[in-house]
Every structure is written in structure tokens, then in C-alpha cells.
Scaffold this active site. Structure first.
Site, mmCIF file in Angstrom:
data_model
loop_
_atom_site.group_PDB
_atom_site.id
_atom_site.type_symbol
_atom_site.label_atom_id
_atom_site.label_comp_id
_atom_site.label_asym_id
_atom_site.label_seq_id
_atom_site.Cartn_x
_atom_site.Cartn_y
_atom_site.Cartn_z
ATOM 1 N N GLU A 145 0.812 -1.219 0.000
ATOM 2 C CA GLU A 145 0.000 0.000 0.000
ATOM 3 C C GLU A 145 0.851 1.279 0.000
ATOM 4 O OE1 GLU A 145 -3.036 -0.414 3.021
ATOM 5 O OE2 GLU A 145 -4.044 -1.966 1.837
ATOM 6 N N GLU B 120 -4.584 -9.032 -1.536
ATOM 7 C CA GLU B 120 -5.156 -8.786 -0.201
ATOM 8 C C GLU B 120 -6.617 -8.378 -0.259
ATOM 9 O OE1 GLU B 120 -2.898 -6.332 2.603
ATOM 10 O OE2 GLU B 120 -4.810 -5.515 3.346
#
Length: 621
Positions: free
Chosen positions: A233, A330
Site C-alpha cells: 500500500e 489482499e
């Protein structure tokens, strides 16, 4: 027969019987409900085997029709699995050895469990951990370590991460493991903290070395790392757990540096996956990376999370960069809605799926996330550690992972609708078709599976996912005449090493095959020459030979050949260039006149040159 009839055959006694269909169901129960942390809740179907059905000639019965066409094929599936982040490892380590093995088998065993074959781990701490946040080279505030003198993965050993992964590999030796970092060491960042902050560009070279050393350290422990995402991220800096802002241009530089580090240290087979963040910003983040030829060549795929945006972003990226893999690294979902979201991932070119966080305890620990996590697929009793319960979510993922084999191709199929049933379908390397049918509605649904001129009429209960598996009878493609063409015997049986000059420079291994679990690799630490071929007795006529190839480049000669067929030797030259992604090389117009042919590969290579081969094929035109 089951009361909810799995397959009702209405074609009459004159119907032509087709393949038998294996049917397995899992039903949802209270999806995402925090009540699951209080204890187990009964639910109706958990990978429940149903009465088999049989394809018949088409009928006139009106029902939602899912049309499955195995001849139209899309991406190759790499794997389906979950995460082995430290929260899960922490809870597993509190169990007895017997119970820990039992849990790992429920997750990973392809025979008795869910058959998951793809695990995500974290390099250093993430938010889901029971430990003080750490990396592999933490220094006191204000100190740096550009030579990485203090680098160590000892905490991963002390915290049972290494031993748990070793046990996981013992349960499923075909398991692939990829790694994601949440933060570099704090001294590489502008705020000198693992929490938040930005990567300092001047530390990119040493960070690349840090990642390489981590992969080597895991390899030394007997844990091969299949792939690396260079930053989890990169567009989000969390206020209270490890995270790092990495710009697109910084990631471009980092990818190139990591690729060079890996290649220079015998780790050229480790894949690099870019981005590792949400759908909504993928295109803009990836454009500067992929427009750089060196970075583009270094990237095997683009990794995604599903917390913002739509899965169609993967199709957008696939269309822009068709030779790159799209990976869902994810997101955990619940219930039939989650099973349908998985179908959408695969229908948008994902080659993989990984759930996030596998087992918390009944007090929702350990974790240091900003919010309150939802229920995980396994929950441990926080007071009697060997007591745990399984949620429907484990079985809902298993409706895919247990039946869709690595190397499967997604195939053309109708999606359906959320008001009836939805679908995604696959063709396995063993020629079995897997069709996952999802009923998100509150009532049972009758539908037709229509494939290659026949159909199955079936009914699936409310809020249930069904996997329908059958052996394809009409291949629509010529028969591959080679034996052991993808080395799925786990060895090179049927292939002969006709000649080599020094060491025997080939092996069959499991590192990044194109199809199935195995591939052929040509490699030697010194300069070498190797010829490996297979001779077949065939009818006279015209033939085509082909193989899928990857190569690190540098060879003097690297080729696919066809010879001893009654004419001059024919070749497809692979040459000395790097072949980053599997590429098909083909020899056409082989005119056999003596009833025999030899197909094989030959290389004259320099030290450390490598090439990988999979899915050899010889077909009669």
C-alpha cells in the site's frame, strides 16, 4: 438422491449421456457477523459432497443458462490462498503440535483440506501482529546502517514464523510463498519511524539490498520466496502501524534496483510485483513504471487490494500490459457475496487470490489495526488454545482452491446475474472443467450448465456456492503426442539426455512453472552444452511442435528442434536474449516421412545461463 436435487435429467431415455459431474456445496451463515467470535455457529453445507449429475442432450426446460466454452481460454491461474501474517502465527504457536498440524492441514492439504497453495507473508511487522513493530535492521533513533551490518531475520525465527512456514511446506510441498514489506527500517525514512513517513530516495539502493538479503535469509532456512511486492500500500501512510509512502517514480527506481540485486545474486527466478494497493489508483500509479523499458522488463505482475475501486481495473491494466500478471494479494470477504467477488477477480484477469488474516482469537487478538477486524476464517478460543472453530469462509474459498489446479486456465463462461446465479469457470491441466456457481439469493435457484453441445440441469440452495467438476470429453484440439510434456511426473521420464559436455545441466523443478507444478530447467554454474529430446513413433504426415520458454539470456545457442523425421533438422531459435515471460516458440510444417520424429531442446550456454521450458507439444496437423 439429495432432497434438493443436484442434477435433474429431463432429456428422456433416449438422451445421450455425457460426462459425470461432481457436485460440492458450501453455504454461508451470518457472514461478517462479530458473533462468530463468541463461538461456533452451525451451518448447513461445508464442502458437502452431493449426488453426481450427468450431462445430457439439450432440453427445452427454461432456466438461467450458464454457457461454458473450454475452447476459449484466458489467464493461467497461479494459486489461491491466504496470509501467514504474525497474528495467525502467534495463535498457531500457542497450540499443541498436533492441533497446529491439524489447522495447517485444513488450510493447505490438497486431499483432506482446502488445498490452498499460495501464502502471503510480511517482511517485518505489519498491523496484524502481537509484537512490537520491527524490521530486519532496526537501529537507535538517529543511527543508520547503510552497510546492513546489523541485518537479521532472527525475530522471525524467535516469533515462530520460520518454523510455521517450514511446517506449512511439509503439509503442502507445492506451496508458493510471496512476501510484502510494510515499512523499511526507520532510518531509511524521512520521519525516522516505522509508522507513516516517506521513503528517502537516497536509500533505494540499500533497500534493494535489504530485500535481497531477506530473500536469501529465508532461502537459507529452506523457505523459497516465489515473489516480492516491493511495498505494501504505497499510497497510504497509517497513523499507528508500519506503513510507508512510496511514489510511483520511487517504486520504478526500486523495482530496477531490486531486479539487479536479485539477478546479480542468483535469484533471477524471484518475481517482482508492483503496486500492491487498491483498484482505484492502479492505472495512474503504474503508468510511469511501465513506460520505463527497464522497469517494465523487471515487473512480472501488478498486485491489487480491494478496498477502493472496482475489479475492472485489472482488466484495464491487462489490456494495457497484456504480458503482465494481475494478482489479488489482499482482501477478505464473507459469504456468497465474497465468493462472487472472487469470481469477479478471476473474470477480470486475476491469476491469484489471497485472503488477509487467517486466524484471530475469540477476543479479536492479536492485532494493532486502526479498526475492529471482522471474523477470520478460523477463530481460536483465547483461553483454551487448542480449541478453535471454522467459519464458512474457509470452505467458501475451498470451493475454488480445492478444485482449481495451479496451471488451470480461466475459460469462457456466462457470468449470470446476482438475482439468479453467477459463475466463473476453469479448465485444469488434467482436462477437468471446474465451474463455480454462486447463489446469493434467499431462495433455491435452478440453472443449466451448457457446455460443448450438452447440458446439466441443476438446483442449488439459497445462499450457497457450488463447485461442478467434470472431465472434458470433447477437447476440440489435436492430441499432444509427447509423453510427460509438462514434466508433471516430477522427473524427466520419457526424455533422454542425448548429449552434454560436462555436468548434466538439466533438472525438473517447481520454481515458476507455466502449467501445473513442474517445469524443465537448463542451468549450470560453468559453461555447458546440453541436448534433451524425446523420440516418438508417429504416422507419416505434417506436424507442429512447440514449447513455452523463459530465459535469463546470454546463451550462444538456445533452440527448440525437430529432427530424424525424414527431412533436414528444423529449429525455432530462442537465442541469447532475455525472455522475461513465458513465450511460445513453434516449429511448423514438419513433414514426417519415416514414421518417427525427435523433438527437443539444445543449448550452448555460458556459466550461470538458465532457461526454463514447459508444456512441450507435438500435434498432427
Amino acid at each position: 438422491m439429495n432432497g434438493l436435487l443436484t442434477a435433474v435429467l429431463l432429456a428422456g431415455t433416449t438422451a445421450s449421456a455425457g460426462p459425470t459431474v461432481q457436485v460440492v456445496w458450501t453455504s454461508e451463515k451470518n457472514p461478517g457477523d462479530g458473533a462468530w467470535f463468541n463461538g461456533p455457529i452451525a451451518f448447513s453445507h461445508a464442502l458437502s459432497q452431493q449426488a453426481s449429475g450427468t450431462f445430457t442432450n439439450p432440453t427445452s426446460t427454461s432456466a438461467t443458462t450458464i454457457t461454458v466454452d473450454p475452447s476459449v481460454q484466458y489467464q493461467t491461474i497461479l494459486g489461491i490462498g491466504t496470509s501467514m501474517e504474525e497474528s495467525t502465527v502467534f495463535n498457531l504457536a500457542r497450540m499443541s503440535a498436533t492441533k497446529r498440524t491439524e489447522v495447517l492441514r485444513k488450510l493447505l492439504d490438497p486431499s483432506t483440506g482446502a488445498g490452498m497453495n499460495f501464502l502471503r507473508i510480511t517482511l517485518g511487522a505489519s498491523d496484524f501482529t502481537g509484537r512490537t513493530f520491527y524490521t530486519y535492521d532496526d537501529r537507535p533513533y538517529g543511527q543508520t546502517d547503510p552497510s546492513l551490518t546489523y541485518f537479521s531475520i532472527q525475530k522471525d525465527i524467535d516469533y515462530n514464523i520460520i518454523s510455521t512456514l517450514k511446517q506449512a511446506l511439509a503439509v503442502n510441498p507445492n506451496l508458493k510463498i510471496f512476501a510484502s514489506p510494510w515499512s523499511p527500517p526507520a532510518w531509511m525514512k524521512d520521519n525516522q519511524s516505522l509508522i507513516g513517513g516517506k521513503l528517502l530516495t537516497q536509500h533505494i539502493p540499500v533497500l534493494a539490498t535489504y530485500y535481497r538479503k531477506a530473500i536469501q535469509a529465508y532461502q537459507a532456512q529452506g523457505i523459497p520466496i516465489y515473489a516480492l511486492t516491493v511495498q505494501n500500500e504505497p499510497l497510504y501512510t497509517a497513523p499507528d502501524y508500519p506503513s510507508t509512502s512510496v511514489t510511483s517514480d520511487q517504486e520504478r527506481q526500486l523495482i530496477i534496483a531490486v531486479r539487479n540485486e536479485l539477478n546479480a545474486n542468483g535469484l533471477g527466478g524471484v518475481k517482482i510485483w508492483a503496486y500492491d494497493h487498491n483498484f482505484d489508483s492502479a492505472a495512474s500509479y503504474m503508468a510511469p513504471i511501465m513506460s520505463d523499458a527497464t522497469a517494465n522488463a523487471a515487473v512480472d505482475g501488478v498486485a491489487f487490494h480491494d478496498y477502493a475501486g472496482d475489479p475492472s481495473a485489472m482488466t484495464q491494466l491487462h489490456n494495457s500490459y497484456p504480458n503482465k500478471n494481475m494478482l489479488m494479494t489482499e482482501r477478505s470477504w464473507w459469504g456468497t457475496t465474497g465468493a462472487d467477488r472472487m469470481a469477479q477477480y478471476f473474470r477480470n484477469w486475476a491469476v491469484s487470490y489471497n485472503a488477509w488474516v487467517t486466524m484471530l482469537d475469540s477476543t479479536i487478538k492479536p492485532e494493532q489495526w486502526t479498526g475492529t477486524p471482522g471474523p477470520t476464517m478460523l477463530i481460536q478460543n483465547a483461553y483454551t488454545y487448542d480449541t478453535y472453530w471454522v467459519l464458512p469462509e474457509l470452505y467458501l474459498i475451498a470451493q475454488y482452491s480445492k478444485y482449481v489446479q495451479p496451471g488451470a486456465k480461466r475459460i469462457s463462461s456466462s457470468y449470470g446475474s446476482s438475482g439468479t446465479v453467477t459463475n466463473v469457470s476453469f479448465l485444469n491441466p488434467d482436462n477437468s472443467v471446474v465451474s463455480v456457481i454462486i447463489n446469493q439469493t434467499a431462495s433455491s435457484q435452478t440453472f443449466k450448465l451448457s457446455s460443448e453441445g450438452q447440458e446439466l440441469l441443476a438446483t442449488i440452495p439459497a445462499k450457497t456456492v457450488g463447485t461442478y467438476k467434470w472431465t472434458r470429453q470433447s477437447t476440440g484440439t489435436p492430441t499432444n503426442l509427447l509423453a510427460n510434456p509438462s514434466f508433471e511426473a516430477g522427473n524427466a521420464s520419457s526424455w533422454n539426455s542425448e548429449w552434454h559436455n560436462a555436468a548434466l545441466a538439466y533438472k525438473v523443478d517447481t520454481d515458476y512453472p507455466y502449467l501445473g507444478a513442474y517445469k524443465l530447467t537448463l542451468f549450470e554454474v560453468g559453461a555447458y552444452q546440453q541436448l534433451l529430446g524425446q523420440t516418438k513413433t508417429v504416422a507419416n504426415g505434417t506436424y507442429t511442435a512447440s514449447v513455452y520458454v523463459r530465459s535469463g539470456g546470454g546463451q550462444n545457442v538456445l533452440r527448440l528442434y525437430a529432427k530424424n523425421y525424414g527431412g533436414a533438422e528444423k529449429t525455432a531459435e530462442i537465442g541469447s536474449s532475455v525472455v522475461t515471460n513465458y513465450t511460445k516458440y513453434t516449429i511448423t510444417g514438419i513433414q514426417v516421412t519415416n514414421g518417427s520424429i525427435e523433438i527437443g531442446v539444445y543449448t550452448d550456454a555460458n556459466a550461470y545461463n538458465w532457461a526454463a521450458f514447459d508444456n512441450f507439444e507435438l500435434v498432427k496437423n
